[in-house]
Scaffold this active site. Sequence first.
Site, mmCIF file in Angstrom:
data_model
loop_
_atom_site.group_PDB
_atom_site.id
_atom_site.type_symbol
_atom_site.label_atom_id
_atom_site.label_comp_id
_atom_site.label_asym_id
_atom_site.label_seq_id
_atom_site.Cartn_x
_atom_site.Cartn_y
_atom_site.Cartn_z
ATOM 1 C CG ASN A 188 -1.809 1.314 1.500
ATOM 2 O OD1 ASN A 188 -1.787 2.061 0.463
ATOM 3 N ND2 ASN A 188 -2.372 1.335 2.731
ATOM 4 C CE LYS B 260 -0.343 3.288 4.558
ATOM 5 N NZ LYS B 260 -0.334 3.589 6.118
ATOM 6 C CG HIS C 169 -6.134 2.214 5.022
ATOM 7 N ND1 HIS C 169 -5.659 3.123 5.997
ATOM 8 C CD2 HIS C 169 -5.094 1.173 5.098
ATOM 9 C CE1 HIS C 169 -4.374 2.932 6.354
ATOM 10 N NE2 HIS C 169 -4.115 1.819 5.885
ATOM 11 C CD GLU D 75 -3.086 5.823 6.769
ATOM 12 O OE1 GLU D 75 -2.888 5.833 5.278
ATOM 13 O OE2 GLU D 75 -2.197 5.399 7.449
ATOM 14 C CD GLU E 238 -3.873 -2.313 7.173
ATOM 15 O OE1 GLU E 238 -2.889 -2.622 6.837
ATOM 16 O OE2 GLU E 238 -4.346 -1.184 6.921
ATOM 17 N N GLY F 160 2.172 2.364 10.828
ATOM 18 C CA GLY F 160 3.119 3.568 10.626
ATOM 19 C C GLY F 160 3.740 3.845 12.108
ATOM 20 C CB SER G 15 4.761 -1.777 12.171
ATOM 21 O OG SER G 15 4.283 -0.287 12.273
#
Length: 270
Positions: A10, A12, A102, A104, A174, A180, A220
Amino acid sequence: MTRKPLVAGNWKMNFDHLEATYFVQKLAWLLRDARFDARRCEVALMPPFTAIRSVQVLVEADRLDLSYGAQAVSVTTQGAFTGDVSADMLSSLGCSYVIVGHSERRRYHPEDDANIVDQVRGVLAAGMHPILCVGESFEERREGIALDFAVGQVSDVTRDLSDEQAANILVAYEPVWAIGSGLVATPDSAQEAARAIREHLRGTFDDHVAASVRILYGGSVTSRNARELIDEPDVDGFLVGGASLDADEFAAIARIVEKSTRKGSGRTGR
Ligand code: PGA
């Protein structure tokens, strides 16, 4: 029934189309050099919209064993929706996957469960596979409701799907606190969540759905922690963010997953 593991990068909001081209060429070279066997592990890239066409051209011209997809999709099919990209547009670019839900996107865009259900349906209707992201935040983990939370998100989004539709989704567990952050779930807790999600699918859909749906771990993931995580029986691969931006590192993760299937630990529909 066996589930072929998937390692999906991904990206991003990173890499323009030129950087994407360079990355794909390097990744293809690294995997070829390592005699990577794509029959044992699928590798996918999820570029930003502006780089999908460049990835497609390379994959088709060089007949690369790489899948690709998008990070977001509109819930509408066509019309006056400035800035949106439809599922059909992505499918006509050869996309196999679309990331849906996701954390985000849930955080920075008005995406709630109803909207995510529509995205899943749109992606399926266009013949692609949604990668449905779920996972608890640090607060839910602290309250001890992490599993219920993640399973609840799967339930909310999938409850009205048919068996056939459900069989075509992937789930990425996730935990938000792991994305991250450099904090990775332990193999035990990734397995526990993946198993709880699979059990939920088993209780809701035909047995073959639970046995065949791939459940990825994300948060991560690096080449240092991938080995232990992929040894867990219900973890069928990874959704990789930061580490997918370095071709050497991403190839190393893919090789670890491919090798894990050589050990005969091939995950079966248990
Ligand atoms: P990360 O991101 O690997 O950088 O934690 C994962 C993701 O957000 O999909």
